[in-house]
Design an enzyme around this catalytic site. Structure first.
Site, PDB file in Angstrom:
ATOM      1  N   ASP A 217       0.845  -1.201   0.000  1.00 18.46           N
ATOM      2  CA  ASP A 217       0.000   0.000   0.000  1.00 18.46           C
ATOM      3  C   ASP A 217       0.874   1.243   0.000  1.00 18.46           C
ATOM      4  OD1 ASP A 217      -2.252   1.580   0.015  1.00 18.46           O
ATOM      5  OD2 ASP A 217      -2.637   1.369   2.155  1.00 18.46           O
ATOM      6  N   LEU A 218       1.633   1.430  -1.066  1.00 20.37           N
ATOM      7  CA  LEU A 218       2.542   2.569  -1.159  1.00 20.37           C
ATOM      8  C   LEU A 218       1.731   3.835  -1.438  1.00 20.37           C
ATOM      9  CD1 LEU A 218       5.501   3.467  -1.132  1.00 20.37           C
ATOM     10  CD2 LEU A 218       5.539   3.113  -3.614  1.00 20.37           C
TER      11      LEU A 218
END
Length: 249
Positions: free
Chosen positions: A170-171
């Site tokens: 989940d950048l």
């Protein structure tokens, strides 16, 4: 200080901890009320399924209870299907963070992880060292502090992780912390090591780009965003990684 990983088994689960930081970790450590009773609960958000800042014998830490997001949260809440201790969300993230820290990557230090069995399911918690005075990149953007120089530092940060095969699930701008001396990447739930490949690296960067645009980084227009923020970010990313990210230009 060398890492001293130990596992403490219990009747309904287990605790994985770094005995070099504290040999006294038990189930109480994962209960915000325990710290509140001792005047050591600094902050709590989101209730039981949120995050607490606690003052522990190992220093100021972040206690996070794993909870599902999206539509599945309505049915599963904080429960996950049991597929083994080593593959529990908390133990996997603990070990990935510890390995990355040993490589010198800027991530929070790990203190302890726990899972608790509930029949076919389990719940999980993680305690990491708190990084003080570190607003998120999203907060920097909201405060007008995201410029070309900071964008370059973000590109270099992501490149460091991609160079050694670290994929962040989940950048986004909420998972990048900015201090006066360095940037940190946090929340490696479901993160993993991968073989070098352009596909997942570009997809990771596209996720970050969507986050920045959603938060208003392109409010002055797409062309201005490209020139003042995204191109500087990609420039330093390529330098750090040693390869081209032309697929994102």
């Amino acid at each position: 200080m060398m890492r001293q990983e130990q596992v403490r088994e219990g009747a309904a689960g287990a605790i994985l901890f770094d005995a070099a930081l504290s040999p006294q970790v038990d189930d109480d450590w994962f209960a915000p009320d325990y710290w509140r009773a001792r005047g050591a609960l600094r902050m709590q958000t989101g209730g039981r399924g949120g995050v607490a800042i606690i003052e522990t014998p190992a220093g100021e830490c972040v206690l996070r209870h794993y909870r599902r997001g999206g539509l599945v949260a309505k049915w599963m809440g904080d429960r996950y299907l049991w597929i083994g201790a080593g593959r529990s969300r908390s133990f996997a993230e603990f070990r990935l963070l510890a390995d990355m820290a040993e490589q010198g990557l800027p991530v929070p230090g790990v203190v302890a992880a726990r899972y608790q069995r509930h029949g076919l399911f389990y719940t999980a918690d993680l305690i990491t060292r708190r990084i003080p005075n570190a607003p998120t990149l999203a907060e920097c953007l909201a405060a007008g502090r995201l410029d070309g120089e900071l964008a370059e530092l973000v590109g270099a940060l992501v490149g460091r992780f991609h160079r050694v095969g670290i994929w962040h699930a989940d950048l986004n701008a909420h998972n990048i912390l900015v201090t006066n001396s360095d940037l940190y990447l946090i929340d490696f739930d479901r993160g993993e090591r991968r073989q070098p490949a352009e596909g997942w690296r570009l997809a990771n960067l596209q996720r970050l780009r969507r986050s920045l645009v959603k938060l208003g980084a392109a409010a002055q227009g797409e062309a201005i965003f490209e020139e003042t923020l995204w191109k500087p970010l990609l420039y330093r990313y390529e330098l750090s990684l040693g390869t081209s990210a032309s697929g994102l230009l």
